[in-house]
Design a protein around this motif. Structure first.
Motif, PDB file in Angstrom:
ATOM      1  N   THR A 202       0.820  -1.305  -0.040  1.00 19.42           N
ATOM      2  CA  THR A 202       0.235   0.064  -0.007  1.00 19.42           C
ATOM      3  C   THR A 202       0.853   1.344   0.000  1.00 19.42           C
ATOM      4  OG1 THR A 202      -0.129  -0.162   2.536  1.00 19.42           O
ATOM      5  CG2 THR A 202      -2.045  -0.927   1.242  1.00 19.42           C
ATOM      6  N   SER A 203       0.327   2.204  -0.594  1.00 19.05           N
ATOM      7  CA  SER A 203       1.088   3.603  -0.536  1.00 19.05           C
ATOM      8  C   SER A 203       0.443   4.735  -0.383  1.00 19.05           C
ATOM      9  CB  SER A 203       2.077   3.609  -1.913  1.00 19.05           C
ATOM     10  OG  SER A 203       0.955   3.982  -2.983  1.00 19.05           O
ATOM     11  N   TYR A 204      -1.012   4.714  -0.171  1.00 14.63           N
ATOM     12  CA  TYR A 204      -1.751   5.760   0.177  1.00 14.63           C
ATOM     13  C   TYR A 204      -3.059   5.347   0.956  1.00 14.63           C
ATOM     14  CZ  TYR A 204      -4.958   5.003  -3.727  1.00 14.63           C
ATOM     15  OH  TYR A 204      -5.574   4.669  -4.647  1.00 14.63           O
ATOM     16  N   GLY A 205      -3.527   6.352   1.603  1.00 13.25           N
ATOM     17  CA  GLY A 205      -5.136   5.971   2.251  1.00 13.25           C
ATOM     18  C   GLY A 205      -5.483   6.877   3.109  1.00 13.25           C
ATOM     19  N   SER A 206      -6.284   6.715   3.917  1.00  8.43           N
ATOM     20  CA  SER A 206      -6.875   8.061   4.886  1.00  8.43           C
ATOM     21  C   SER A 206      -7.027   7.302   6.365  1.00  8.43           C
ATOM     22  CB  SER A 206      -8.598   8.100   4.710  1.00  8.43           C
ATOM     23  OG  SER A 206      -8.629   8.373   3.142  1.00  8.43           O
ATOM     24  N   TRP A 216      -3.319  10.484   3.524  1.00 11.53           N
ATOM     25  CA  TRP A 216      -1.849  10.133   3.557  1.00 11.53           C
ATOM     26  C   TRP A 216      -1.189   9.348   2.120  1.00 11.53           C
ATOM     27  CZ3 TRP A 216      -0.075   5.216   3.439  1.00 11.53           C
ATOM     28  CH2 TRP A 216      -0.983   4.305   3.781  1.00 11.53           C
ATOM     29  N   ALA A 217       0.170   9.532   1.924  1.00 12.30           N
ATOM     30  CA  ALA A 217       0.727   8.966   1.257  1.00 12.30           C
ATOM     31  C   ALA A 217       2.367   8.502   1.561  1.00 12.30           C
ATOM     32  CB  ALA A 217       0.519   9.623  -0.250  1.00 12.30           C
ATOM     33  N   LEU A 218       2.693   7.596   1.087  1.00 16.58           N
ATOM     34  CA  LEU A 218       4.092   7.015   0.977  1.00 16.58           C
ATOM     35  C   LEU A 218       4.754   7.568  -0.262  1.00 16.58           C
ATOM     36  CD1 LEU A 218       3.985   3.586   2.530  1.00 16.58           C
ATOM     37  CD2 LEU A 218       4.638   5.587   3.732  1.00 16.58           C
ATOM     38  N   ALA A 219       5.833   8.361  -0.390  1.00 14.28           N
ATOM     39  CA  ALA A 219       6.539   8.955  -1.297  1.00 14.28           C
ATOM     40  C   ALA A 219       7.889   9.218  -1.202  1.00 14.28           C
ATOM     41  CB  ALA A 219       5.872  10.592  -1.410  1.00 14.28           C
ATOM     42  N   HIS A 220       8.505   9.435  -2.280  1.00 15.67           N
ATOM     43  CA  HIS A 220       9.887   9.741  -2.542  1.00 15.67           C
ATOM     44  C   HIS A 220      10.260  11.118  -2.964  1.00 15.67           C
ATOM     45  CE1 HIS A 220      10.809   5.399  -2.079  1.00 15.67           C
ATOM     46  NE2 HIS A 220       9.964   5.096  -3.057  1.00 15.67           N
ATOM     47  N   ARG A 221      11.299  11.920  -2.484  1.00 16.55           N
ATOM     48  CA  ARG A 221      11.488  13.107  -3.199  1.00 16.55           C
ATOM     49  C   ARG A 221      12.004  12.926  -4.552  1.00 16.55           C
ATOM     50  NH1 ARG A 221       9.871  17.869  -1.735  1.00 16.55           N
ATOM     51  NH2 ARG A 221      10.160  18.261   0.544  1.00 16.55           N
ATOM     52  N   ILE A 222      11.414  13.930  -5.239  1.00 12.77           N
ATOM     53  CA  ILE A 222      12.003  13.708  -7.004  1.00 12.77           C
ATOM     54  C   ILE A 222      13.450  14.062  -6.863  1.00 12.77           C
ATOM     55  CG2 ILE A 222      11.804  14.794  -9.001  1.00 12.77           C
ATOM     56  CD1 ILE A 222       8.888  15.548  -8.475  1.00 12.77           C
ATOM     57  N   GLU A 246      -1.493  12.186  -6.263  1.00 10.98           N
ATOM     58  CA  GLU A 246      -0.366  12.340  -7.071  1.00 10.98           C
ATOM     59  C   GLU A 246      -0.070  13.799  -7.397  1.00 10.98           C
ATOM     60  OE1 GLU A 246       0.144   7.909  -9.478  1.00 10.98           O
ATOM     61  OE2 GLU A 246      -1.149   9.666 -10.373  1.00 10.98           O
ATOM     62  N   ALA A 247      -1.320  14.454  -7.739  1.00 14.52           N
ATOM     63  CA  ALA A 247      -0.924  15.760  -8.220  1.00 14.52           C
ATOM     64  C   ALA A 247      -0.579  16.904  -6.986  1.00 14.52           C
ATOM     65  CB  ALA A 247      -2.335  16.442  -8.815  1.00 14.52           C
ATOM     66  N   ALA A 248      -1.172  16.508  -5.847  1.00 13.46           N
ATOM     67  CA  ALA A 248      -0.863  17.222  -4.626  1.00 13.46           C
ATOM     68  C   ALA A 248       0.634  16.818  -4.237  1.00 13.46           C
ATOM     69  CB  ALA A 248      -1.807  16.815  -3.541  1.00 13.46           C
ATOM     70  N   LEU A 249       1.148  15.817  -4.524  1.00 15.25           N
ATOM     71  CA  LEU A 249       2.410  15.199  -4.222  1.00 15.25           C
ATOM     72  C   LEU A 249       3.362  15.885  -5.111  1.00 15.25           C
ATOM     73  CD1 LEU A 249       2.187  11.429  -3.350  1.00 15.25           C
ATOM     74  CD2 LEU A 249       2.760  13.036  -1.742  1.00 15.25           C
ATOM     75  N   GLN A 250       3.156  16.006  -6.454  1.00 18.36           N
ATOM     76  CA  GLN A 250       4.063  16.517  -7.450  1.00 18.36           C
ATOM     77  C   GLN A 250       4.225  18.010  -7.007  1.00 18.36           C
ATOM     78  OE1 GLN A 250       2.425  15.524 -11.342  1.00 18.36           O
ATOM     79  NE2 GLN A 250       2.975  13.255 -11.098  1.00 18.36           N
ATOM     80  N   ALA A 251       3.177  18.516  -6.627  1.00 23.18           N
ATOM     81  CA  ALA A 251       3.329  20.200  -6.348  1.00 23.18           C
ATOM     82  C   ALA A 251       4.346  20.274  -5.274  1.00 23.18           C
ATOM     83  CB  ALA A 251       1.914  20.686  -5.793  1.00 23.18           C
ATOM     84  N   GLU A 252       4.442  19.282  -4.255  1.00 24.18           N
ATOM     85  CA  GLU A 252       5.527  19.473  -3.401  1.00 24.18           C
ATOM     86  C   GLU A 252       6.847  18.518  -3.578  1.00 24.18           C
ATOM     87  OE1 GLU A 252       5.035  21.254  -0.552  1.00 24.18           O
ATOM     88  OE2 GLU A 252       3.062  21.891  -1.418  1.00 24.18           O
ATOM     89  N   TYR A 254       7.155  15.563  -4.687  1.00 25.57           N
ATOM     90  CA  TYR A 254       7.136  14.027  -4.543  1.00 25.57           C
ATOM     91  C   TYR A 254       6.676  13.413  -5.475  1.00 25.57           C
ATOM     92  CZ  TYR A 254       8.557  14.462   0.593  1.00 25.57           C
ATOM     93  OH  TYR A 254       9.049  14.962   1.723  1.00 25.57           O
ATOM     94  N   LEU A 255       6.896  11.941  -5.472  1.00 24.41           N
ATOM     95  CA  LEU A 255       6.223  11.089  -6.361  1.00 24.41           C
ATOM     96  C   LEU A 255       5.792  10.079  -5.353  1.00 24.41           C
ATOM     97  CD1 LEU A 255       9.032  10.762  -9.250  1.00 24.41           C
ATOM     98  CD2 LEU A 255       6.971  11.758  -9.518  1.00 24.41           C
TER      99      LEU A 255
END
Length: 276
Positions: A202-206, A216-222, A246-252, A254-255
Motif C-alpha cells: 500500500t502507498s496511500y490511504g485515509s 496520507w501517502a508514502l512518497a519519494h523526493r523527486i 499524485e497531483a498534490a505530491l508533485q506540487a511538493e 514528491y512522487l
C-alpha cells in the motif's frame, strides 16, 4: 525466563511479564532473555510483555525469542521497555515457527553485532506497530509483517522501520496506528528505509482522528533516494483519489512510492505487448 526449552512441555499458553522495575541480564551463546518454545500445532498461543530492561551478550542471544506452531490463537509480544543485545545474530526479538504473532513496540530495541537486528522474523508476524524512531529506528530483517502500522505522536516523535541492513522478503501493507496524532500538509521523513517496490503493498490511504480525516501517502523526493520513503500528510482539501493525491505530491516535489501490485500489473502488460 523460558518455557518449552530442554525437553519441557510444548503446550504453550504461557504469559511472561517483565515489569517496569524488572531487569533480565544474560551472557553467553544462545542465552535469550525470554524464550518460549511451543512448536506443536495444538499449542496454545503465548503472551510476552516487557516493560523493564532485557540485556544479552553473546552469539545468537536474543532478547526475546518465540517459536510457536499454534493454530488456535494469536501470539502477542509487547515492548514498552528496553531491549539491548550484542553479539553475532543476537536479535532483539526473534520470531520462529508458523503461528500468527502481533508485536507492539513503544520502547527501544537496539542490537549490535554482525547480522543482528531489532526484529528478525522467519515466522508469521501479522501486525507490527512501532513507535521507535528518531536517530535509532527499529531495524528489521527476514519475512516482513503482513501489516505495519507507524505510531505518530507529533512531528518529532514517530516510528521508523529500517530494513536497509537486512534481507527482507514478502509484501507489507503500511498503515497508521489508531490513536496517532497527525497534522495537515506535513512530512514525516524516513518512516521506511530499505523497503523496495516488491515489498510494499500500500502507498496511500485515509486516517480519521477526532472527527477529522487525513489523506496520507508514502512518497519519494523527486531526484532523491529511492531507499528513503517519507510519510506525507496532504493538505486538507485533497480528494481521496489516486490522481488527486499524485497531483498534490508533485506540487511538493514528491512522487508516490510504487507498490508491488502496480508494478506486477505493469510488467504483465508490458510482457504481453512485447510478445506481440
Amino acid at each position: 525466563m523460558s518455557a518449552g526449552a530442554n525437553g519441557r512441555s510444548q503446550a504453550g499458553g504461557n504469559t511472561f511479564t517483565n515489569t517496569s522495575t524488572g531487569s533480565i541480564v544474560t551472557a553467553g551463546g544462545n542465552a535469550a532473555g525470554i524464550y518460549i518454545s511451543a512448536t506443536n500445532s495444538t499449542s496454545a498461543a503465548n503472551t510476552i510483555n516487557n516493560a523493564g530492561s532485557i540485556t544479552t551478550s553473546g552469539a545468537n542471544a536474543a532478547g526475546i525469542r518465540l517459536n510457536s506452531g499454534s493454530k488456535t490463537g494469536i501470539n502477542s509480544i509487547s515492548n514498552s521497555g528496553t531491549i539491548r543485545t550484542s553479539g553475532t545474530s543476537a536479535n532483539g526479538i526473534d520470531i520462529l515457527g508458523t503461528a500468527q504473532v502481533t508485536i507492539e513496540n513503544t520502547g527501544t530495541i537496539a542490537s549490535t553485532g554482525a547480522n543482528s537486528f531489532g526484529i528478525y522474523s522467519a515466522g508469521n508476524i501479522t501486525t507490527l506497530n512501532n513507535f521507535q524512531g528518531g536517530s535509532t529506528p527499529l531495524t528489521y530483517s527476514g519475512v516482513l509483517p503482513a501489516n505495519y502500522n507507524v505510531i505518530v505522536a507529533n512531528t518529532a516523535a514517530y516510528g521508523k522501520l529500517d530494513a536497509s541492513g537486512g534481507n527482507v522478503t514478502g509484501v507489507m501493507n503500511f498503515g497508521i496506528k489508531s490513536g496517532s496524532t497527525l497534522e495537515f500538509n506535513t512530512t514525516y521523513s524516513t518512516v521506511l528505509s530499505g523497503i523496495k517496490v516488491n515489498n510494499l503493498g500500500t502507498s496511500y490511504g485515509s486516517f480519521t482522528a477526532g472527527g477529522i480525516t487525513y489523506q496520507w501517502a508514502l512518497a519519494h523526493r523527486i531526484n532523491g533516494s529511492s531507499d528513503q520513503t517519507d510519510l506525507v500528510i496532504l493538505p486538507a482539501p485533497v480528494a481521496p483519489t489516486l490522481p488527486a493525491i499524485e497531483a498534490a505530491l508533485q506540487a511538493e516535489s514528491y512522487l508516490i512510492a510504487p507498490i508491488y501490485y502496480d508494478t506486477r500489473t505493469a510488467v504483465v502488460e508490458m510482457g504481453n505487448t512485447l510478445q506481440g
